[in-house]
Motif scaffolding. Structure first.
Motif, PDB file in Angstrom:
ATOM      1  N   ASN A   1       0.845  -1.191   0.000  1.00 22.03           N
ATOM      2  CA  ASN A   1       0.000   0.000   0.000  1.00 22.03           C
ATOM      3  C   ASN A   1       0.882   1.242   0.000  1.00 22.03           C
ATOM      4  O   ASN A   1       1.943   1.247   0.622  1.00 22.03           O
ATOM      5  CB  ASN A   1      -0.902   0.004   1.246  1.00 22.03           C
ATOM      6  CG  ASN A   1      -2.045   0.983   1.144  1.00 22.03           C
ATOM      7  OD1 ASN A   1      -2.867   0.877   0.249  1.00 22.03           O
ATOM      8  ND2 ASN A   1      -2.115   1.937   2.053  1.00 22.03           N
ATOM      9  N   PRO A   2       0.470   2.326  -0.674  1.00 19.99           N
ATOM     10  CA  PRO A   2       1.306   3.534  -0.701  1.00 19.99           C
ATOM     11  C   PRO A   2       1.503   4.187   0.657  1.00 19.99           C
ATOM     12  O   PRO A   2       2.514   4.856   0.884  1.00 19.99           O
ATOM     13  CB  PRO A   2       0.541   4.467  -1.657  1.00 19.99           C
ATOM     14  CG  PRO A   2      -0.331   3.571  -2.463  1.00 19.99           C
ATOM     15  CD  PRO A   2      -0.698   2.453  -1.536  1.00 19.99           C
ATOM     16  N   ASN A   3       0.534   4.009   1.567  1.00 17.56           N
ATOM     17  CA  ASN A   3       0.609   4.623   2.893  1.00 17.56           C
ATOM     18  C   ASN A   3       0.587   3.554   3.974  1.00 17.56           C
ATOM     19  O   ASN A   3       0.194   2.406   3.723  1.00 17.56           O
ATOM     20  CB  ASN A   3      -0.561   5.592   3.107  1.00 17.56           C
ATOM     21  CG  ASN A   3      -0.551   6.722   2.097  1.00 17.56           C
ATOM     22  OD1 ASN A   3       0.471   7.352   1.885  1.00 17.56           O
ATOM     23  ND2 ASN A   3      -1.686   6.968   1.455  1.00 17.56           N
ATOM     24  N   ASP A   4       0.962   3.952   5.180  1.00 19.30           N
ATOM     25  CA  ASP A   4       0.975   2.995   6.283  1.00 19.30           C
ATOM     26  C   ASP A   4      -0.312   3.038   7.089  1.00 19.30           C
ATOM     27  O   ASP A   4      -0.342   2.654   8.256  1.00 19.30           O
ATOM     28  CB  ASP A   4       2.180   3.245   7.197  1.00 19.30           C
ATOM     29  CG  ASP A   4       2.128   4.616   7.869  1.00 19.30           C
ATOM     30  OD1 ASP A   4       1.244   5.429   7.521  1.00 19.30           O
ATOM     31  OD2 ASP A   4       2.987   4.878   8.744  1.00 19.30           O
TER      32      ASP A   4
ATOM     33  N   MET B   1      -6.312  11.775   1.517  1.00 20.05           N
ATOM     34  CA  MET B   1      -5.970  12.681   2.595  1.00 20.05           C
ATOM     35  C   MET B   1      -5.268  13.950   2.108  1.00 20.05           C
ATOM     36  O   MET B   1      -5.578  15.059   2.583  1.00 20.05           O
ATOM     37  CB  MET B   1      -5.106  11.965   3.630  1.00 20.05           C
ATOM     38  CG  MET B   1      -4.723  12.828   4.823  1.00 20.05           C
ATOM     39  SD  MET B   1      -6.166  13.359   5.788  1.00 20.05           S
ATOM     40  CE  MET B   1      -6.517  11.806   6.647  1.00 20.05           C
ATOM     41  N   PRO B   2      -4.307  13.864   1.162  1.00 20.76           N
ATOM     42  CA  PRO B   2      -3.667  15.099   0.698  1.00 20.76           C
ATOM     43  C   PRO B   2      -4.659  16.109   0.134  1.00 20.76           C
ATOM     44  O   PRO B   2      -4.524  17.316   0.369  1.00 20.76           O
ATOM     45  CB  PRO B   2      -2.699  14.608  -0.390  1.00 20.76           C
ATOM     46  CG  PRO B   2      -2.396  13.194  -0.008  1.00 20.76           C
ATOM     47  CD  PRO B   2      -3.684  12.668   0.557  1.00 20.76           C
TER      48      PRO B   2
ATOM     49  N   PRO C   1      -4.412   9.498  -5.874  1.00 16.82           N
ATOM     50  CA  PRO C   1      -4.907  10.593  -5.034  1.00 16.82           C
ATOM     51  C   PRO C   1      -4.535  10.451  -3.568  1.00 16.82           C
ATOM     52  O   PRO C   1      -4.626  11.410  -2.811  1.00 16.82           O
ATOM     53  CB  PRO C   1      -6.431  10.520  -5.230  1.00 16.82           C
ATOM     54  CG  PRO C   1      -6.688   9.110  -5.641  1.00 16.82           C
ATOM     55  CD  PRO C   1      -5.497   8.686  -6.443  1.00 16.82           C
ATOM     56  N   GLU C   2      -4.101   9.248  -3.172  1.00 17.47           N
ATOM     57  CA  GLU C   2      -3.722   9.040  -1.770  1.00 17.47           C
ATOM     58  C   GLU C   2      -2.318   9.520  -1.471  1.00 17.47           C
ATOM     59  O   GLU C   2      -1.889   9.501  -0.308  1.00 17.47           O
ATOM     60  CB  GLU C   2      -3.851   7.549  -1.405  1.00 17.47           C
ATOM     61  CG  GLU C   2      -2.849   6.639  -2.077  1.00 17.47           C
ATOM     62  CD  GLU C   2      -3.261   6.171  -3.472  1.00 17.47           C
ATOM     63  OE1 GLU C   2      -2.629   5.236  -3.990  1.00 17.47           O
ATOM     64  OE2 GLU C   2      -4.220   6.729  -4.023  1.00 17.47           O
ATOM     65  N   ILE C   3      -1.589   9.952  -2.507  1.00 15.17           N
ATOM     66  CA  ILE C   3      -0.208  10.383  -2.329  1.00 15.17           C
ATOM     67  C   ILE C   3      -0.062  11.821  -2.810  1.00 15.17           C
ATOM     68  O   ILE C   3      -0.474  12.162  -3.932  1.00 15.17           O
ATOM     69  CB  ILE C   3       0.771   9.509  -3.126  1.00 15.17           C
ATOM     70  CG1 ILE C   3       0.625   8.032  -2.725  1.00 15.17           C
ATOM     71  CG2 ILE C   3       2.202   9.972  -2.935  1.00 15.17           C
ATOM     72  CD1 ILE C   3       1.454   7.097  -3.557  1.00 15.17           C
TER      73      ILE C   3
END
Length: 438
Positions: free
Chosen positions: A36-39, A131-132, A428-430
């Motif tokens: 996943n791109p985020n933790d 989130m960004p 879009p999550e990054i």
């Protein structure tokens, strides 16, 4: 290391639930890897409250390593799946490359902002999928009100206090509802704007009503609440062109604004098409057991999968968190069945109703298809979210209590610049970095 490896691509509602289901049963008997791109798992339904300053960002971000025992997290964005070799490859947050093999694969990559070929939209609009984008919108709205207070030109002041939301579906309606309350609070706190007109919010959609995909009773409640707050609802209306000065509507009106919020819907992650298997409107075709035809070792669920809707023969389940969450559990169960632990289970779920948070004490809900509105609906909505969240419940409830007692904190942090959250993005999550900008 265990001989058997299960790889889960994506940790949204579907991927998270698949990982949790597997980890609770296998307990180290197999290697479970989440890429996943985020933790964190992002609880998307509460993202409008982050943008409006009700909740702090970490409240809706649930740690993957902190809540998924016996699961290995790999930070990265998968961009290649080799079905023949049973391998996946990814790019990590610092630009490095990685790849690994799998014995079982769960594709739950989710969705991204839907784009339309409208001049100027990609350059001047911002989506609301990660989130960004929520953090950018929170800062942007605050900044526009503060710059409006400093503007000497009445026309500029009015433009900066005008906010246009395109898409009156679930997300757009909640963003507009919370946005009105947020800007009203900012307006009241700013001494330079006392006596000036309230900020203006427009909600546009080509559909004949707000929340067109939901029950008409929910639609009527949301419409009434928004209009009572002063929001302008333009149905059967869309954007013809966007510029740095405003938006041209398809009825010929030009609305001067510095804020165009794009909530027209989502499309499956482009990785799905790149795999090269049969799709249905960009979603990977699977059978009723969520398995990919011809590849029984691969399951797909959530927004990435076109899952047959057994409650409505001939149709596919809609792209909602309610379905994704339950499909993730079924995917985990069916992988366990493939390992000799239980029997396969078809996915079948009758929707239990929907909840729409309209900010303050207002909401629209139809739990078990019983229509509710006002404070009662708000209590049901918040209760549902607390029950559905896999963590942070006490912190979320505490933020709600503080918001009811104290004024919003009207500050912009400036941590996410506009170029870091382009509308035309597969991630879009990054937040984009200066390196990505080129």
């Amino acid at each position: 290391m265990s001989a058997l490896r299960i790889v889960i691509v994506g940790a949204g509602f579907a991927g998270y639930q698949a990982a949790r289901t597997l980890s609770r049963t296998l307990r180290g008997a197999a290697e479970i890897v989440v890429i996943n791109p985020n933790d964190y798992f992002l609880y998307l339904p509460l993202l409008p409250e982050v943008a409006a300053g009700v909740l702090e960002p970490r409240r809706v971000s649930v740690s993957l390593t902190g809540t998924l025992s016996h699961v290995r997290l790999v930070l990265g964005e998968v961009d290649s799946v080799d079905l023949a070799a049973r391998r996946v490859a990814w790019r990590d947050p610092e630009g490095g490359r990685g790849e690994m093999g799998y014995d079982r694969l769960v594709l739950s990559v989710g969705s991204v902002n839907k784009l339309l070929p409208i001049p100027g939209v990609a350059e001047h609009a911002h989506g609301f999928r990660g989130m960004p984008e929520a953090l950018y919108l929170r800062d942007h709205v605050t900044r526009q009100i503060e710059m409006a207070a400093a503007a000497e030109n009445p026309r500029e002041r009015a433009a900066r206090c005008t906010f246009v939301v395109v898409g009156a579906g679930y997300t757009g309606t909640e963003v507009a509802a919370h946005g009105v309350l947020f800007t009203d609070e900012l307006h009241r706190q700013n001494a330079a704007l006392r006596g000036e007109p309230r900020p203006r919010w427009l909600l546009l959609d080509i559909a004949p009503r707000v929340l067109p995909e939901l029950d008409k009773r929910l639609s009527r409640t949301a419409d009434r609440v928004l209009r009572d707050r002063g929001a302008e609802i333009r149905t059967r209306t869309s954007v013809k062109e966007a510029t740095s000065d405003g938006v041209l509507l398809d009825d010929g009106e030009f609305v001067e604004t510095r804020s165009l919020i794009w909530c027209v819907g989502v499309r499956p992650d482009p990785l799905v098409e790149d795999i090269g298997l049969p799709t249905e409107r960009g979603r990977l075709r699977v059978d009723q057991y969520l398995a990919v035809p011809g590849h029984p070792e691969v399951l797909a669920c959530g927004d990435a999968a076109a899952v047959p809707d057994l409650t409505r023969p001939g149709q596919f389940t809609p792209m909602t968190a309610q379905h994704a969450q339950r499909q993730g559990k079924v995917a985990g169960h069916n992988i366990l069945a493939s390992l000799g632990r239980g029997t396969p289970r078809p996915y079948k779920h009758h929707d239990l109703g929907f909840t729409v948070d309209l900010g303050g004490v207002q909401a629209a809900a139809d739990p078990l298809h019983i229509p509710l509105s006002g404070p009662i609906a708000n209590a049901v909505t918040r209760g549902y979210h607390l029950a559905a969240m896999p963590g942070n419940r006490v912190r979320v409830a505490a933020d709600w209590l503080l918001d009811a007692m104290l004024p919003r904190q009207a500050v912009q942090l400036g941590v996410v610049p506009a170029w870091a959250v382009p509308l035309d993005t597969e991630s879009p999550e990054i937040a984009h970095s200066a390196r990505d900008r080129g």
